[in-house]
Write an enzyme that holds these catalytic residues in place. Sequence first.
Site, short mmCIF file in Angstrom:
data_model
loop_
_atom_site.label_atom_id
_atom_site.label_comp_id
_atom_site.label_asym_id
_atom_site.label_seq_id
_atom_site.Cartn_x
_atom_site.Cartn_y
_atom_site.Cartn_z
N CYS A 142 1.58 66.85 -43.45
CA CYS A 142 0.23 66.60 -43.95
C CYS A 142 0.25 65.97 -45.34
CB CYS A 142 -0.55 67.90 -43.98
SG CYS A 142 0.23 69.23 -44.94
N HIS A 286 -2.13 72.99 -47.19
CA HIS A 286 -2.42 71.81 -46.38
C HIS A 286 -2.89 70.66 -47.26
CE1 HIS A 286 -3.20 69.59 -42.78
NE2 HIS A 286 -4.51 69.57 -42.93
N ASN A 311 -9.00 64.80 -42.42
CA ASN A 311 -7.82 65.56 -42.03
C ASN A 311 -6.86 64.67 -41.26
OD1 ASN A 311 -6.12 67.74 -41.69
ND2 ASN A 311 -7.59 69.02 -40.61
#
EC number: 3.4.22.-
Length: 343
Positions: A142, A286, A311
């Site tokens: 990520c 994240h 995201n």
Amino acid sequence: MKVILLFVLAVFTVFVSSRGIPLEEQSQFLEFQDKFNKKYSHEEYLERFEIFKSNLGKIEELNLIAINHKADTKFGVNKFADLSSDEFKNYYLNNKEAIFTDDLPVADYLDDEFINSIPTAFDWRTRGAVTPVKNQGQCGSCWSFSTTGNVEGQHFISQNKLVSLSEQNLVDCDHECMEYEGEQACDEGCNGGLQPNAYNYIIKNGGIQTESSYPYTAETGTQCNFNSANIGAKISNFTMIPKNETVMAGYIVSTGPLAIAADAVEWQFYIGGVFDIPCNPNSLDHGILIVGYSAKNTIFRKNMPYWIVKNSWGADWGEQGYIYLRRGKNTCGVSNFVSTSII
């Protein structure tokens, strides 16, 4: 396809009915498999079904928490509904916790007059600075998507050209480290990394390749295949942004999308609305990208302010690949580790 699904449902119903499993849960699981094209071995089938049943209970509990907090957040069955909490964390979150160390450069606070003049809503997607939602797959990369998203925005604003940049370039080649309390936190591909390290790699490397020339594989490569002939963007520096959401909004307007880290443990079953339930602002696991901010009326509140967050779990998750985080409450630590590259 419907005939096959009905046959599978009939066989599965006979199999699980003997074990006292409610038909409603059976039906939901089969619909889930069909919708998300899930395939299991015979040995894995019942294990996934048990996890799915447990997750149905968690989803119900999360929706009750949202109601009790007068939150607009919605949870439901999505593509992660057959994963345990530990599997979800291992596959999709970052095992390098983001910590704001004293040696990181920090930008100045913005002028109050400018802050007071920024619009009530702003979205870099409508201005052409944001690439389509990408998918990291079952790889803890990520941090690389958060980094490329920021650099893509900076490059667009500087060059008036949107170029999709290579996360795989970072996953394979970036091994930069930062020190915290005597320990090294290094970028390690699918095993996690941090945006400041990635910026430093891009600076030292003389740039980052385009996505098309170095495509994503969702795994850490055995070697770095960087080719300077295919550089898509360069940066000269980076800076952290002060831990202040008002200042963050000003920097989004003035400089572009911002890379951030947040606690995403409770995002597993998010399907829409403004996320506004308890999470841990001190566990930043994240990496994502804030591309703008806005506000909306909900059944509980008028003019609810929120961040627009891109995201890297694919466009079939959340709000077409995005999550909206409540603004002004440091939701999930949204303001604790914010950065941007500098062209």
